[in-house]
Each structure stands twice: as structure tokens, then as C-alpha cells.
Design a protein around this motif. Sequence first.
Motif, PDB file in Angstrom:
ATOM      1  N   HIS A   1      -6.788 -10.196  -2.210  1.00 22.86           N
ATOM      2  CA  HIS A   1      -6.049  -8.931  -1.278  1.00 22.86           C
ATOM      3  C   HIS A   1      -7.113  -8.139  -1.374  1.00 22.86           C
ATOM      4  O   HIS A   1      -8.100  -7.609  -1.907  1.00 22.86           O
ATOM      5  CB  HIS A   1      -4.408  -8.686  -2.495  1.00 22.86           C
ATOM      6  CG  HIS A   1      -5.571  -7.929  -3.450  1.00 22.86           C
ATOM      7  ND1 HIS A   1      -6.045  -8.693  -5.050  1.00 22.86           N
ATOM      8  CD2 HIS A   1      -4.954  -6.888  -3.818  1.00 22.86           C
ATOM      9  CE1 HIS A   1      -6.025  -7.310  -6.053  1.00 22.86           C
ATOM     10  NE2 HIS A   1      -6.026  -6.254  -4.862  1.00 22.86           N
ATOM     11  N   LEU A   2      -6.321  -6.708  -0.866  1.00 23.05           N
ATOM     12  CA  LEU A   2      -7.064  -5.346  -0.562  1.00 23.05           C
ATOM     13  C   LEU A   2      -6.181  -4.753  -0.077  1.00 23.05           C
ATOM     14  O   LEU A   2      -4.464  -4.556   0.200  1.00 23.05           O
ATOM     15  CB  LEU A   2      -7.644  -5.988   0.994  1.00 23.05           C
ATOM     16  CG  LEU A   2      -8.011  -5.456   1.334  1.00 23.05           C
ATOM     17  CD1 LEU A   2      -9.614  -4.618   1.234  1.00 23.05           C
ATOM     18  CD2 LEU A   2      -8.591  -5.184   3.231  1.00 23.05           C
ATOM     19  N   PHE A   3      -6.238  -3.355  -0.829  1.00 25.56           N
ATOM     20  CA  PHE A   3      -5.464  -2.614  -1.425  1.00 25.56           C
ATOM     21  C   PHE A   3      -6.271  -1.513  -0.608  1.00 25.56           C
ATOM     22  O   PHE A   3      -7.852  -0.731  -1.332  1.00 25.56           O
ATOM     23  CB  PHE A   3      -5.472  -1.792  -2.163  1.00 25.56           C
ATOM     24  CG  PHE A   3      -3.871  -0.889  -2.762  1.00 25.56           C
ATOM     25  CD1 PHE A   3      -2.946  -0.911  -2.204  1.00 25.56           C
ATOM     26  CD2 PHE A   3      -4.491   0.067  -3.204  1.00 25.56           C
ATOM     27  CE1 PHE A   3      -2.471   0.332  -1.772  1.00 25.56           C
ATOM     28  CE2 PHE A   3      -3.993   1.502  -3.034  1.00 25.56           C
ATOM     29  CZ  PHE A   3      -2.792   1.682  -2.892  1.00 25.56           C
ATOM     30  N   ILE A   4      -5.200  -0.733   0.504  1.00 27.06           N
ATOM     31  CA  ILE A   4      -6.403   0.964   1.400  1.00 27.06           C
ATOM     32  C   ILE A   4      -4.750   2.056   0.509  1.00 27.06           C
ATOM     33  O   ILE A   4      -3.907   1.490   1.851  1.00 27.06           O
ATOM     34  CB  ILE A   4      -6.773   0.783   2.455  1.00 27.06           C
ATOM     35  CG1 ILE A   4      -7.332  -0.493   2.846  1.00 27.06           C
ATOM     36  CG2 ILE A   4      -7.167   1.846   3.224  1.00 27.06           C
ATOM     37  CD1 ILE A   4      -7.455  -1.004   4.508  1.00 27.06           C
ATOM     38  N   GLU A   5      -5.772   2.500   0.281  1.00 30.60           N
ATOM     39  CA  GLU A   5      -4.239   4.059   0.497  1.00 30.60           C
ATOM     40  C   GLU A   5      -4.289   5.010   1.134  1.00 30.60           C
ATOM     41  O   GLU A   5      -5.384   5.561   1.674  1.00 30.60           O
ATOM     42  CB  GLU A   5      -5.721   4.201  -1.587  1.00 30.60           C
ATOM     43  CG  GLU A   5      -3.800   5.447  -1.750  1.00 30.60           C
ATOM     44  CD  GLU A   5      -4.417   6.036  -3.575  1.00 30.60           C
ATOM     45  OE1 GLU A   5      -5.054   5.336  -4.097  1.00 30.60           O
ATOM     46  OE2 GLU A   5      -2.928   6.468  -3.656  1.00 30.60           O
ATOM     47  N   LYS A   6      -3.784   5.560   1.821  1.00 29.37           N
ATOM     48  CA  LYS A   6      -3.617   6.294   2.039  1.00 29.37           C
ATOM     49  C   LYS A   6      -2.374   7.914   1.946  1.00 29.37           C
ATOM     50  O   LYS A   6      -2.639   7.902   0.187  1.00 29.37           O
ATOM     51  CB  LYS A   6      -3.392   5.882   3.082  1.00 29.37           C
ATOM     52  CG  LYS A   6      -3.981   4.910   4.784  1.00 29.37           C
ATOM     53  CD  LYS A   6      -5.212   5.344   5.036  1.00 29.37           C
ATOM     54  CE  LYS A   6      -6.284   4.150   5.804  1.00 29.37           C
ATOM     55  NZ  LYS A   6      -5.438   3.832   7.197  1.00 29.37           N
ATOM     56  N   ASP A   7      -1.926   8.352   2.522  1.00 28.66           N
ATOM     57  CA  ASP A   7      -0.905   8.904   2.353  1.00 28.66           C
ATOM     58  C   ASP A   7       0.705   9.048   1.379  1.00 28.66           C
ATOM     59  O   ASP A   7       1.094   7.392   2.428  1.00 28.66           O
ATOM     60  CB  ASP A   7      -0.355   9.618   3.829  1.00 28.66           C
ATOM     61  CG  ASP A   7       0.669  10.933   2.758  1.00 28.66           C
ATOM     62  OD1 ASP A   7       0.967  10.949   1.839  1.00 28.66           O
ATOM     63  OD2 ASP A   7       0.828  12.100   3.847  1.00 28.66           O
TER      64      ASP A   7
ATOM     65  N   LEU B   1      -0.815   1.175  14.308  1.00 26.16           N
ATOM     66  CA  LEU B   1       0.439   1.186  13.946  1.00 26.16           C
ATOM     67  C   LEU B   1       0.728   2.256  12.770  1.00 26.16           C
ATOM     68  O   LEU B   1       1.295   2.958  13.799  1.00 26.16           O
ATOM     69  CB  LEU B   1       1.197   0.058  13.867  1.00 26.16           C
ATOM     70  CG  LEU B   1       0.961  -1.488  14.903  1.00 26.16           C
ATOM     71  CD1 LEU B   1       1.898  -2.496  13.963  1.00 26.16           C
ATOM     72  CD2 LEU B   1       1.462  -1.156  16.330  1.00 26.16           C
ATOM     73  N   ALA B   2       0.742   2.435  12.322  1.00 27.03           N
ATOM     74  CA  ALA B   2       1.006   3.416  11.134  1.00 27.03           C
ATOM     75  C   ALA B   2      -0.649   4.063  10.691  1.00 27.03           C
ATOM     76  O   ALA B   2      -0.647   3.820   9.277  1.00 27.03           O
ATOM     77  CB  ALA B   2       1.794   2.921   9.942  1.00 27.03           C
ATOM     78  N   PRO B   3      -1.037   4.938  10.538  1.00 26.59           N
ATOM     79  CA  PRO B   3      -1.961   5.082  10.444  1.00 26.59           C
ATOM     80  C   PRO B   3      -2.549   6.184   8.972  1.00 26.59           C
ATOM     81  O   PRO B   3      -3.343   6.168   8.211  1.00 26.59           O
ATOM     82  CB  PRO B   3      -3.492   6.698  11.084  1.00 26.59           C
ATOM     83  CG  PRO B   3      -1.725   6.543  12.370  1.00 26.59           C
ATOM     84  CD  PRO B   3      -1.099   5.603  12.103  1.00 26.59           C
ATOM     85  N   ASN B   4      -1.007   6.283   8.701  1.00 22.48           N
ATOM     86  CA  ASN B   4      -0.731   6.988   7.267  1.00 22.48           C
ATOM     87  C   ASN B   4      -0.550   6.096   6.092  1.00 22.48           C
ATOM     88  O   ASN B   4      -0.337   6.461   5.061  1.00 22.48           O
ATOM     89  CB  ASN B   4       0.373   8.548   6.891  1.00 22.48           C
ATOM     90  CG  ASN B   4      -0.210   9.337   8.043  1.00 22.48           C
ATOM     91  OD1 ASN B   4      -1.555   9.748   8.499  1.00 22.48           O
ATOM     92  ND2 ASN B   4       1.100   9.921   9.187  1.00 22.48           N
ATOM     93  N   ALA B   5      -0.211   5.026   6.728  1.00 23.72           N
ATOM     94  CA  ALA B   5       0.744   4.592   5.479  1.00 23.72           C
ATOM     95  C   ALA B   5      -0.725   3.360   4.614  1.00 23.72           C
ATOM     96  O   ALA B   5      -1.401   3.067   5.572  1.00 23.72           O
ATOM     97  CB  ALA B   5       1.028   2.999   6.278  1.00 23.72           C
ATOM     98  N   SER B   6      -0.285   3.449   3.318  1.00 21.41           N
ATOM     99  CA  SER B   6      -1.251   2.606   2.500  1.00 21.41           C
ATOM    100  C   SER B   6      -0.967   0.965   3.004  1.00 21.41           C
ATOM    101  O   SER B   6       0.177   0.854   2.808  1.00 21.41           O
ATOM    102  CB  SER B   6      -0.771   3.409   1.187  1.00 21.41           C
ATOM    103  OG  SER B   6      -1.415   4.379   0.985  1.00 21.41           O
ATOM    104  N   LEU B   7      -2.209   0.457   2.893  1.00 17.92           N
ATOM    105  CA  LEU B   7      -1.825  -1.242   3.385  1.00 17.92           C
ATOM    106  C   LEU B   7      -2.582  -2.002   1.891  1.00 17.92           C
ATOM    107  O   LEU B   7      -3.451  -1.680   1.554  1.00 17.92           O
ATOM    108  CB  LEU B   7      -2.941  -1.655   4.170  1.00 17.92           C
ATOM    109  CG  LEU B   7      -2.717  -0.993   5.440  1.00 17.92           C
ATOM    110  CD1 LEU B   7      -4.015  -0.835   6.547  1.00 17.92           C
ATOM    111  CD2 LEU B   7      -1.870  -0.621   6.225  1.00 17.92           C
ATOM    112  N   LEU B   8      -1.358  -2.842   1.595  1.00 14.02           N
ATOM    113  CA  LEU B   8      -1.616  -4.302   0.880  1.00 14.02           C
ATOM    114  C   LEU B   8      -1.754  -4.922   1.748  1.00 14.02           C
ATOM    115  O   LEU B   8      -0.598  -5.678   2.056  1.00 14.02           O
ATOM    116  CB  LEU B   8      -0.504  -3.938  -0.341  1.00 14.02           C
ATOM    117  CG  LEU B   8      -0.586  -4.896  -1.287  1.00 14.02           C
ATOM    118  CD1 LEU B   8      -1.903  -4.852  -2.137  1.00 14.02           C
ATOM    119  CD2 LEU B   8       0.313  -5.375  -1.793  1.00 14.02           C
TER     120      LEU B   8
END
Length: 200
Positions: free
Chosen positions: A3-9, A35-42
Motif C-alpha cells: 500500500h501507499l499512504f500520502i498524507e495531506k490536509d 481531482l482532490a489536491p488536499n485529500a490524503s490518499l490511501l
Amino acid sequence: MSHLFIEKDRRYPTLLLLHGTGGDEHSLVELATSLAPNASLLAIRGKVSEGGANRYFRRFAEGQFDLVDLEKQSDELLKEINELAEKYQLDRSEMIILGYSNGANIGAHLMLERADSFRRGLLFHPMSLGKHTQQFSLSESKVWLSYGELDPIVPQETFAELVQVFEARAAAVSVYQAPMSHGLTRDELLAAQKWLEELM
Ligand code: MLT
């Protein structure tokens, strides 16, 4: 599962990225970021290999799904997401699925068949997997689905069946349909972005 987790706001819900056949945890990162530059991604890699191509559940042939494996993989995927949500301190109930093709299919299956899973889904080019056993209300759920009228992989009737199942269970359903194939188009992404902006 890789998996990959990218933390944002952290004020925004996390997007849960589920790729198409042959993809991996990196495949949808650029798309999700646009699509959603501020969202963290999992993002989670499907752990089933079809001749080396990653998927979330087995199939016997195109459109012929292994429904036993689907249930097993759905449970394991949900367990993995729960563990990762705990590890990264994410509010799992607020997550929004962003799935493409095979990833959209298992995402829809989780929303429809696992009561304690996800309430919001952005599903690119999904189809019904033909297994509907639950009746719990989806009146709190919102789902966006896209369909390509020239898509050789998604038959019109299986897409329509999926929409009908969500609607019958009172989900708020938005459909984007256009004369496109299985790939994503610019107009489709703009429509998805609009839906997501209103949600977030
Ligand atoms: C599936 O197997 O989930 C669908 O056929 C979409 C895909 O080809 O991945």
C-alpha cells in the motif's frame, strides 16, 4: 498487501484508491491528486495475480467472476483497510472510494455487501458482479458511476444493473455516461471532480 499512504490536509476525507487490473498502488495517485489536491490518499495493491496482473479478486475469464474468492478477498481487503486506518489514524467511516474498473467493482461490492464499510464512492467504469445478498439501506450513501457506451469490457446491462441496485436501496446516485471506451476521458474527470468538490 502493498500500500501507499500520502498524507495531506487531515480536515478532508481520505481517498481510498483501488486500481484496475494490471495496476498497482501508484496507478491512481496522479488522477486522485488532480481531482482532490488536499485529500490524503490511501492506495492498496490488489493481491490476486492474473498472469502477473494485479487484481482484487479472481475471475475465470472476462466477465466471469469467482464469487467465492470475491467474498474472501472483500473481507481481507476491508480488514487490511481497517488496520491501515488505525495505523495512520484515519477516520475509516469518512473515506471515499476512488476505484477504476476492477477496483471500482470491488469498491461497489463493499458498499453494497458489507454494512460497515463505505458510504461514498467514485466508481470509474464499474459493473455489477451479479451477487446481491444484502438489503440494508443505503440512504446515507452517495455514489458516482461512469459508463462508456463504447466500452467492450462493461456490458450496458451489467452497468444498468449496478445502478439499479444502488437506487433500489436509496443511495444518492450520479451517473456519467458518454460515447467513450474503457479509458478515462477529460470530460469524465471534470464531472467526477465536480461531484467530489460538492462532497468534500
Ligand atoms: C473485472 O474483472 O473486474 C472487470 O472485468 C474489469 C477489469 O477488466 O478489470
